[in-house]
Motif scaffolding. Structure first.
Motif, PDB file in Angstrom:
ATOM      1  N   THR A 148       0.827  -1.192   0.000  1.00  0.00           N
ATOM      2  CA  THR A 148       0.000   0.000   0.000  1.00  0.00           C
ATOM      3  C   THR A 148       0.867   1.249   0.000  1.00  0.00           C
ATOM      4  OG1 THR A 148      -0.156   0.046   2.417  1.00  0.00           O
ATOM      5  CG2 THR A 148      -1.856  -1.173   1.238  1.00  0.00           C
ATOM      6  N   ALA A 149       0.257   2.371  -0.344  1.00  0.00           N
ATOM      7  CA  ALA A 149       0.989   3.635  -0.423  1.00  0.00           C
ATOM      8  C   ALA A 149       1.338   4.194   0.954  1.00  0.00           C
ATOM      9  CB  ALA A 149       0.159   4.662  -1.191  1.00  0.00           C
ATOM     10  N   TYR A 150       0.870   3.538   2.006  1.00  0.00           N
ATOM     11  CA  TYR A 150       1.097   4.046   3.357  1.00  0.00           C
ATOM     12  C   TYR A 150       2.395   3.535   3.982  1.00  0.00           C
ATOM     13  CZ  TYR A 150      -3.920   3.948   2.388  1.00  0.00           C
ATOM     14  OH  TYR A 150      -5.133   4.035   1.777  1.00  0.00           O
ATOM     15  N   VAL A 151       2.933   2.447   3.472  1.00  0.00           N
ATOM     16  CA  VAL A 151       4.075   1.789   4.108  1.00  0.00           C
ATOM     17  C   VAL A 151       5.256   2.743   4.270  1.00  0.00           C
ATOM     18  CG1 VAL A 151       5.756  -0.076   3.957  1.00  0.00           C
ATOM     19  CG2 VAL A 151       3.380  -0.496   3.277  1.00  0.00           C
ATOM     20  N   GLU A 152       5.726   3.296   3.171  1.00  0.00           N
ATOM     21  CA  GLU A 152       6.926   4.132   3.217  1.00  0.00           C
ATOM     22  C   GLU A 152       6.720   5.413   4.035  1.00  0.00           C
ATOM     23  OE1 GLU A 152      10.925   4.438   2.681  1.00  0.00           O
ATOM     24  OE2 GLU A 152       9.577   2.773   2.234  1.00  0.00           O
ATOM     25  N   PRO A 153       5.620   6.159   3.832  1.00  0.00           N
ATOM     26  CA  PRO A 153       5.411   7.360   4.652  1.00  0.00           C
ATOM     27  C   PRO A 153       5.395   7.082   6.150  1.00  0.00           C
ATOM     28  CG  PRO A 153       3.951   7.398   2.770  1.00  0.00           C
ATOM     29  CD  PRO A 153       4.578   6.044   2.784  1.00  0.00           C
ATOM     30  N   LEU A 154       4.797   5.965   6.548  1.00  0.00           N
ATOM     31  CA  LEU A 154       4.762   5.630   7.972  1.00  0.00           C
ATOM     32  C   LEU A 154       6.151   5.293   8.494  1.00  0.00           C
ATOM     33  CD1 LEU A 154       1.506   3.458   8.157  1.00  0.00           C
ATOM     34  CD2 LEU A 154       1.815   5.815   8.925  1.00  0.00           C
ATOM     35  N   LYS A 155       6.921   4.578   7.687  1.00  0.00           N
ATOM     36  CA  LYS A 155       8.272   4.200   8.110  1.00  0.00           C
ATOM     37  C   LYS A 155       9.192   5.410   8.226  1.00  0.00           C
ATOM     38  CE  LYS A 155       8.550  -0.629   6.622  1.00  0.00           C
ATOM     39  NZ  LYS A 155       9.280  -1.608   5.766  1.00  0.00           N
ATOM     40  N   VAL A 156       9.128   6.304   7.240  1.00  0.00           N
ATOM     41  CA  VAL A 156      10.047   7.446   7.235  1.00  0.00           C
ATOM     42  C   VAL A 156       9.584   8.569   8.157  1.00  0.00           C
ATOM     43  CG1 VAL A 156      10.768   6.922   4.884  1.00  0.00           C
ATOM     44  CG2 VAL A 156       8.972   8.618   5.253  1.00  0.00           C
ATOM     45  N   SER A 157       8.377   8.461   8.703  1.00  0.00           N
ATOM     46  CA  SER A 157       7.885   9.516   9.592  1.00  0.00           C
ATOM     47  C   SER A 157       8.712   9.614  10.865  1.00  0.00           C
ATOM     48  CB  SER A 157       6.417   9.262   9.949  1.00  0.00           C
ATOM     49  OG  SER A 157       6.288   8.144  10.827  1.00  0.00           O
ATOM     50  N   GLY A 158       9.295   8.496  11.286  1.00  0.00           N
ATOM     51  CA  GLY A 158      10.090   8.480  12.509  1.00  0.00           C
ATOM     52  C   GLY A 158       9.257   8.554  13.775  1.00  0.00           C
ATOM     53  N   LYS A 159       7.956   8.411  13.658  1.00  0.00           N
ATOM     54  CA  LYS A 159       7.070   8.541  14.814  1.00  0.00           C
ATOM     55  C   LYS A 159       6.912   7.240  15.592  1.00  0.00           C
ATOM     56  CE  LYS A 159       6.034  12.817  13.769  1.00  0.00           C
ATOM     57  NZ  LYS A 159       6.499  13.944  14.618  1.00  0.00           N
ATOM     58  N   PHE A 160       7.153   6.110  14.936  1.00  0.00           N
ATOM     59  CA  PHE A 160       6.817   4.826  15.544  1.00  0.00           C
ATOM     60  C   PHE A 160       8.044   4.078  16.058  1.00  0.00           C
ATOM     61  CE2 PHE A 160       3.612   5.881  12.377  1.00  0.00           C
ATOM     62  CZ  PHE A 160       2.451   5.765  13.121  1.00  0.00           C
ATOM     63  N   ALA A 161       7.810   3.301  17.109  1.00  0.00           N
ATOM     64  CA  ALA A 161       8.869   2.425  17.609  1.00  0.00           C
ATOM     65  C   ALA A 161       9.155   1.329  16.598  1.00  0.00           C
ATOM     66  CB  ALA A 161       8.454   1.820  18.950  1.00  0.00           C
ATOM     67  N   ASP A 162       8.106   0.912  15.885  1.00  0.00           N
ATOM     68  CA  ASP A 162       8.253  -0.122  14.855  1.00  0.00           C
ATOM     69  C   ASP A 162       7.047  -0.067  13.920  1.00  0.00           C
ATOM     70  OD1 ASP A 162       9.274  -2.240  13.428  1.00  0.00           O
ATOM     71  OD2 ASP A 162       8.510  -3.783  14.803  1.00  0.00           O
ATOM     72  N   VAL A 163       7.282  -0.326  12.656  1.00  0.00           N
ATOM     73  CA  VAL A 163       6.206  -0.433  11.670  1.00  0.00           C
ATOM     74  C   VAL A 163       6.298  -1.818  11.050  1.00  0.00           C
ATOM     75  CG1 VAL A 163       5.219   0.427   9.521  1.00  0.00           C
ATOM     76  CG2 VAL A 163       6.194   2.046  11.165  1.00  0.00           C
TER      77      VAL A 163
END
Length: 254
Positions: A148-163
């Motif tokens: 999905t188009a969400y994978v990379e934006p979520l990973k590069v956001s730096g907000k999460f402990a893990d994606v």
């Protein structure tokens, strides 16, 4: 009119009639293999009662096919296999909840826009937190669907402990419900529809504002300009006639 003249005219009529029937039959016999995912309710999914792929995009491609004189032969295809199946010739059309992104457009050609939406956020039912943006999710573990188009934006956001990346939204919902991850992301109308159909231990966060919105479109091979033109023409016709709106309303994703 002489007997010979009647024979000649009769033969001519027979030939013309034969040609007309053959042409119509040929038009009806044109089929295109369509790849649709079995787990993208309500856009595309496997109906266990009929063992057939059903959903919004299936209804749309069938309506386009009826308008343009071809029969869609819908095949269950996993999300990650959709583009490889199209480019390798296993299928002719992708009709699924797929965004027409620039990256995908490097290998396939998209039709005009069918539908527009963004990602939805879901959490465990007993999580009463308010999450409007990614800033409110800092330090949490998240799940998102592969491809999905969400994978990379979520990973590069730096907000999460893990994606973590999953095959299906159902798999993400399961791990959110079990507490293995904190939050899940998926196509908002798909998540909303699935949660509306049965009781669940997860809930859609209504205040969350999508970070990635995109246009859903149908895809064909880059060298299939004729098919692209037919689908675009059929899509324009079902939009103008109100048929597209009927299909969308039928599945409750307005």
């Amino acid at each position: 009119m002489t007997h010979l003249t009647r024979i000649v005219r009769g033969a001519a009529v027979a030939l013309l009639t034969s040609g007309f029937v053959t042409g119509a039959t040929m038009a009806q016999d044109v089929t295109h293999k369509v790849g649709s995912t079995p787990s993208g309710v309500p856009f595309t999914f496997l109906d266990v009662k009929t063992n057939q792929i059903d959903g919004v995009m299936v209804d749309i491609i069938r309506a386009i096919g009826e308008d343009q004189g071809f029969k869609p032969e819908v095949e269950a295809t996993q999300w990650s296999a959709l583009i490889p199946s199209l480019t390798s010739g296993k299928i002719d059309i992708i009709a699924a909840a797929m965004y027409a992104t620039e990256e995908r457009a490097k290998v396939v050609t998209f039709t005009d826009t069918v539908y527009t939406y963004g990602e939805g956020l879901f959490v465990k039912s007993d999580d009463a937190g308010s999450y409007k943006s990614l800033d409110d999710l800092a330090g949490k573990t998240a799940g998102v669907q592969v491809g999905t188009a969400y994978v990379e934006p979520l990973k590069v956001s730096g907000k999460f402990a893990d994606v973590k990346v999953y095959d299906t939204i159902a798999d993400i919902m399961r791990d959110v419900a079990l507490g293995r991850i904190d939050v899940g992301f998926g196509d908002r109308p798909i998540v909303a529809y699935q949660l509306s159909q049965s009781a669940s231990d997860v809930r859609l966060v209504p205040e969350y504002e999508s970070q990635v919105t995109g246009n859903v479109a149908i895809a064909v091979r880059q060298d299939d300009a004729d098919l692209l033109a037919k689908i675009n023409a059929g899509l324009a016709n079902i939009k103008a006639s109100g048929k597209l709106d009927e299909i969308i309303a039928k599945w409750g994703i307005n």
